[in-house]
Design an enzyme around this catalytic site. Sequence first.
Site, PDB file in Angstrom:
ATOM      1  N   HIS A   1       0.822  -1.213   0.000  1.00  0.00           N
ATOM      2  CA  HIS A   1       0.000   0.000   0.000  1.00  0.00           C
ATOM      3  C   HIS A   1       0.853   1.258   0.000  1.00  0.00           C
ATOM      4  O   HIS A   1       0.349   2.333   0.310  1.00  0.00           O
ATOM      5  CB  HIS A   1      -0.917   0.003   1.235  1.00  0.00           C
ATOM      6  CG  HIS A   1      -1.951  -1.086   1.202  1.00  0.00           C
ATOM      7  ND1 HIS A   1      -2.303  -1.822   2.303  1.00  0.00           N
ATOM      8  CD2 HIS A   1      -2.683  -1.583   0.181  1.00  0.00           C
ATOM      9  CE1 HIS A   1      -3.232  -2.711   1.967  1.00  0.00           C
ATOM     10  NE2 HIS A   1      -3.476  -2.589   0.685  1.00  0.00           N
ATOM     11  N   HIS A   2       2.149   1.132  -0.345  1.00  0.00           N
ATOM     12  CA  HIS A   2       3.003   2.333  -0.294  1.00  0.00           C
ATOM     13  C   HIS A   2       2.541   3.370  -1.310  1.00  0.00           C
ATOM     14  O   HIS A   2       2.806   4.550  -1.177  1.00  0.00           O
ATOM     15  CB  HIS A   2       4.475   1.980  -0.539  1.00  0.00           C
ATOM     16  CG  HIS A   2       4.794   1.664  -1.967  1.00  0.00           C
ATOM     17  ND1 HIS A   2       4.523   0.433  -2.528  1.00  0.00           N
ATOM     18  CD2 HIS A   2       5.328   2.409  -2.954  1.00  0.00           C
ATOM     19  CE1 HIS A   2       4.897   0.450  -3.797  1.00  0.00           C
ATOM     20  NE2 HIS A   2       5.383   1.632  -4.085  1.00  0.00           N
TER      21      HIS A   2
ATOM     22  N   LYS B   1      -2.677  -2.456  -7.820  1.00  0.00           N
ATOM     23  CA  LYS B   1      -3.029  -2.806  -9.198  1.00  0.00           C
ATOM     24  C   LYS B   1      -2.536  -4.199  -9.495  1.00  0.00           C
ATOM     25  O   LYS B   1      -1.409  -4.564  -9.144  1.00  0.00           O
ATOM     26  CB  LYS B   1      -2.310  -1.792 -10.125  1.00  0.00           C
ATOM     27  CG  LYS B   1      -2.678  -1.896 -11.562  1.00  0.00           C
ATOM     28  CD  LYS B   1      -3.853  -0.996 -11.888  1.00  0.00           C
ATOM     29  CE  LYS B   1      -4.401  -1.216 -13.273  1.00  0.00           C
ATOM     30  NZ  LYS B   1      -5.126  -2.470 -13.460  1.00  0.00           N
TER      31      LYS B   1
ATOM     32  N   LYS C   1       7.300  -4.691 -10.177  1.00  0.00           N
ATOM     33  CA  LYS C   1       7.141  -4.329 -11.599  1.00  0.00           C
ATOM     34  C   LYS C   1       6.766  -2.850 -11.740  1.00  0.00           C
ATOM     35  O   LYS C   1       7.353  -2.124 -12.531  1.00  0.00           O
ATOM     36  CB  LYS C   1       6.000  -5.205 -12.134  1.00  0.00           C
ATOM     37  CG  LYS C   1       5.957  -5.407 -13.590  1.00  0.00           C
ATOM     38  CD  LYS C   1       4.824  -6.368 -13.932  1.00  0.00           C
ATOM     39  CE  LYS C   1       5.041  -7.756 -13.391  1.00  0.00           C
ATOM     40  NZ  LYS C   1       4.012  -8.721 -13.841  1.00  0.00           N
TER      41      LYS C   1
ATOM     42  N   LYS D   1      -3.022  -8.724  -6.737  1.00  0.00           N
ATOM     43  CA  LYS D   1      -3.396  -9.789  -7.684  1.00  0.00           C
ATOM     44  C   LYS D   1      -4.617 -10.496  -7.142  1.00  0.00           C
ATOM     45  O   LYS D   1      -4.832 -10.566  -5.933  1.00  0.00           O
ATOM     46  CB  LYS D   1      -2.246 -10.801  -7.810  1.00  0.00           C
ATOM     47  CG  LYS D   1      -2.296 -11.603  -9.080  1.00  0.00           C
ATOM     48  CD  LYS D   1      -1.781 -10.767 -10.235  1.00  0.00           C
ATOM     49  CE  LYS D   1      -1.628 -11.522 -11.506  1.00  0.00           C
ATOM     50  NZ  LYS D   1      -0.861 -10.734 -12.489  1.00  0.00           N
TER      51      LYS D   1
ATOM     52  N   ASP E   1       8.342   2.663 -13.006  1.00  0.00           N
ATOM     53  CA  ASP E   1       7.936   3.943 -12.433  1.00  0.00           C
ATOM     54  C   ASP E   1       6.460   4.266 -12.691  1.00  0.00           C
ATOM     55  O   ASP E   1       6.121   5.337 -13.190  1.00  0.00           O
ATOM     56  CB  ASP E   1       8.832   5.069 -13.010  1.00  0.00           C
ATOM     57  CG  ASP E   1       8.821   6.295 -12.114  1.00  0.00           C
ATOM     58  OD1 ASP E   1       8.276   6.208 -11.005  1.00  0.00           O
ATOM     59  OD2 ASP E   1       9.333   7.345 -12.544  1.00  0.00           O
TER      60      ASP E   1
ATOM     61  N   SER F   1      -2.096  -0.021 -18.605  1.00  0.00           N
ATOM     62  CA  SER F   1      -3.237   0.058 -17.679  1.00  0.00           C
ATOM     63  C   SER F   1      -3.214   1.389 -16.932  1.00  0.00           C
ATOM     64  O   SER F   1      -4.261   1.979 -16.649  1.00  0.00           O
ATOM     65  CB  SER F   1      -3.183  -1.081 -16.654  1.00  0.00           C
ATOM     66  OG  SER F   1      -3.773  -2.234 -17.168  1.00  0.00           O
TER      67      SER F   1
HETATM   68  P1  NAD Z   1      -3.819 -16.281 -21.479  1.00  0.00           P
HETATM   69  O1  NAD Z   1      -4.778 -17.056 -20.678  1.00  0.00           O
HETATM   70  O2  NAD Z   1      -4.324 -15.268 -22.436  1.00  0.00           O
HETATM   71  O3  NAD Z   1      -2.826 -17.238 -22.287  1.00  0.00           O
HETATM   72  C1  NAD Z   1      -2.081 -18.266 -21.702  1.00  0.00           C
HETATM   73  C2  NAD Z   1      -1.842 -19.318 -22.786  1.00  0.00           C
HETATM   74  O4  NAD Z   1      -0.901 -20.274 -22.294  1.00  0.00           O
HETATM   75  C3  NAD Z   1      -3.111 -20.065 -23.157  1.00  0.00           C
HETATM   76  O5  NAD Z   1      -3.256 -20.070 -24.563  1.00  0.00           O
HETATM   77  C4  NAD Z   1      -2.876 -21.463 -22.594  1.00  0.00           C
HETATM   78  O6  NAD Z   1      -3.507 -22.474 -23.354  1.00  0.00           O
HETATM   79  C5  NAD Z   1      -1.356 -21.570 -22.682  1.00  0.00           C
HETATM   80  N1  NAD Z   1      -0.759 -22.544 -21.771  1.00  0.00           N
HETATM   81  C6  NAD Z   1      -1.116 -22.863 -20.506  1.00  0.00           C
HETATM   82  N2  NAD Z   1      -0.294 -23.805 -20.003  1.00  0.00           N
HETATM   83  C7  NAD Z   1       0.597 -24.093 -20.982  1.00  0.00           C
HETATM   84  C8  NAD Z   1       1.693 -25.000 -21.087  1.00  0.00           C
HETATM   85  N3  NAD Z   1       2.033 -25.784 -20.069  1.00  0.00           N
HETATM   86  N4  NAD Z   1       2.391 -25.044 -22.252  1.00  0.00           N
HETATM   87  C9  NAD Z   1       2.056 -24.244 -23.305  1.00  0.00           C
HETATM   88  N5  NAD Z   1       1.019 -23.367 -23.258  1.00  0.00           N
HETATM   89  C10 NAD Z   1       0.307 -23.289 -22.109  1.00  0.00           C
HETATM   90  O7  NAD Z   1      -2.838 -15.598 -20.395  1.00  0.00           O
HETATM   91  P2  NAD Z   1      -1.918 -14.333 -20.619  1.00  0.00           P
HETATM   92  O8  NAD Z   1      -2.678 -13.137 -20.200  1.00  0.00           O
HETATM   93  O9  NAD Z   1      -1.284 -14.389 -21.943  1.00  0.00           O
HETATM   94  O10 NAD Z   1      -0.811 -14.573 -19.475  1.00  0.00           O
HETATM   95  C11 NAD Z   1       0.314 -15.407 -19.695  1.00  0.00           C
HETATM   96  C12 NAD Z   1       1.382 -15.080 -18.655  1.00  0.00           C
HETATM   97  O11 NAD Z   1       1.744 -13.693 -18.763  1.00  0.00           O
HETATM   98  C13 NAD Z   1       0.946 -15.283 -17.203  1.00  0.00           C
HETATM   99  O12 NAD Z   1       2.068 -15.673 -16.437  1.00  0.00           O
HETATM  100  C14 NAD Z   1       0.519 -13.890 -16.778  1.00  0.00           C
HETATM  101  O13 NAD Z   1       0.573 -13.693 -15.389  1.00  0.00           O
HETATM  102  C15 NAD Z   1       1.568 -13.063 -17.497  1.00  0.00           C
HETATM  103  N6  NAD Z   1       1.183 -11.663 -17.697  1.00  0.00           N
HETATM  104  C16 NAD Z   1       0.031 -11.332 -18.350  1.00  0.00           C
HETATM  105  C17 NAD Z   1      -0.281  -9.993 -18.542  1.00  0.00           C
HETATM  106  C18 NAD Z   1      -1.496  -9.539 -19.330  1.00  0.00           C
HETATM  107  O14 NAD Z   1      -1.617  -8.330 -19.611  1.00  0.00           O
HETATM  108  N7  NAD Z   1      -2.387 -10.418 -19.737  1.00  0.00           N
HETATM  109  C19 NAD Z   1       0.566  -8.981 -18.017  1.00  0.00           C
HETATM  110  C20 NAD Z   1       1.733  -9.357 -17.370  1.00  0.00           C
HETATM  111  C21 NAD Z   1       2.035 -10.701 -17.214  1.00  0.00           C
END
Ligand code: NAD
Length: 473
Positions: free
Chosen positions: A64-65, A70, A94, A106, A99, A362
């Site tokens: 909460h700093h 988010k 992150k 989460k 910044d 975002s």
């Molecule tokens: P998503 O649900 O849109 O896509 C994830 C994909 O990975 C899916 O197509 C799924 O079928 C596939 N998948 C799952 N397990 C798998 C495996 N073992 N091998 C191969 N493919 C596999 O999710 P996303 O939003 O793309 O998020 C993916 C990663 O990125 C997560 O770790 C998430 O926390 C991180 N992330 C997402 C965002 C965002 O804006 N969406 C931002 C920062 C970080």
Amino acid sequence: MAEGFSFFQKVNTDFDKAAQFTDYPHGLLEQIKICNSSCHFTFPIKRDDGTIQTIHGWRAEHSHHSLPTKGGIRYSTLVNEDEIMALAALMTYKCAIVDVPFGGAKGGIQLDRREYSESELERITRRYTYELIQKNYIGPGIDVPAPDFGTSETEMTWILDTYITMAPDKLNAMACVTGKPIEQNGIHGRKGATGRGVVFGLEEACSITEDMKPLGLSPGLHGKSVVIQGFGNVGYHAAKFLMEGDARVIGILEQNGGIYNPQGFDVEKVAMHRAEAGSICGYPGAKLIENPNDGLELECDILVPAALENQLTAKNAPRIKAAIVAEAANGPTTPAADEILQERGIMIIPDTYLNAGGVTVSYFEWLRNLSHVQLGRLGKRFEDTTQHAMLRAVEKATGYEFSDDERQLIHGADEEDLVNSGLQDAMIRAYQELRETRMQHRSKNDDVDCRTAAFINAIHRIAKSYMQLGIFP
Ligand code: NAD
């Protein structure tokens, strides 16, 4: 638990490693590291077949700093309190690295979305939002969710609608969630922002000749071979922008199998094939990789894990052949794998930096919602007019007449231009700061890797916030 570490323990281990290189009081470091609050709640939903099921949901606010907090909302069977706290902590670091003035949070629901109908998912998401409202875990100045693994714009729309219905103050209620569709006051460029940020980060890292040399790589993305794990929001967009940046996407791995073609894929065509056939497997001209985990070990320049945590482990790390591991997913490398990859001279570009594009855009969306004005609205026409007046003046002075194509290059920046430019700037600046920290420590003979450097920068920025709050002298 992977290799003796829970996910949150792994994040804290990385934090502790970086904290040694700072001289803040122990109490301040503890306060930065600890998860400020978390909440587990259960609620019943009626399934389409009439049965009642108990749903488990979480929301953690790590720091909460800086408010609001988010972080995304994840739908996955792996969701648990430890995972959510770890991901919330990563969000804190992150935001500090790029910044962006938010604390980290989460949320998640423990389910496999493929097992639920659209209307069941809507009921679950709305009830989850109701729980967040009741527990004061959502609001434009409190805590602002976004999409993550297993969620998309659709869930954000349900969250928004539920929140607005119940919000006492409707003026700023739109800013209660980001990653919304454009028609619901989302922002142009948010959908692809994390993948685009991954590519801006890779471009910057790969542009430094002296860092590429020890990896046996030439500078730039041009011609580099890439394997992507996870073809969802982040993986698809990273693959698309890498292809547009002239890299060769030779492997794409999904849950049910992977595809390989050393010539490189047309990423859009693979996405179209999946939309029609329901899977990337069977894509014409590609070699099928039956076990997608084998695909992580393909020969390539850049491996982009973009699925889930704990994908690179002590078991497969000795066989990873990539020169660069670009952590698009959160926590894809276990601590043991990290050590092995570092020892093998593989460069790891850490999640805390590389996937920060989503939260950066975002932030722009949140600002747009609070200001009630589309980015670029005030200046676009003015820029258009002045730039075209400039062209006419040059034509008059030189006698040269610009072609229509040349004229089209000149236009006032619209929202997407501004978003992408702000994102690129954030990614470049954060990488330069991270590298600067590495270089400073190297000159003192401290071997600080990219992940540790990113954490050091995050700690400095958060400590500064606490000092500004007057909490620590
Ligand atoms: P998503 O649900 O849109 O896509 C994830 C994909 O990975 C899916 O197509 C799924 O079928 C596939 N998948 C799952 N397990 C798998 C495996 N073992 N091998 C191969 N493919 C596999 O999710 P996303 O939003 O793309 O998020 C993916 C990663 O990125 C997560 O770790 C998430 O926390 C991180 N992330 C997402 C965002 C965002 O804006 N969406 C931002 C920062 C970080």
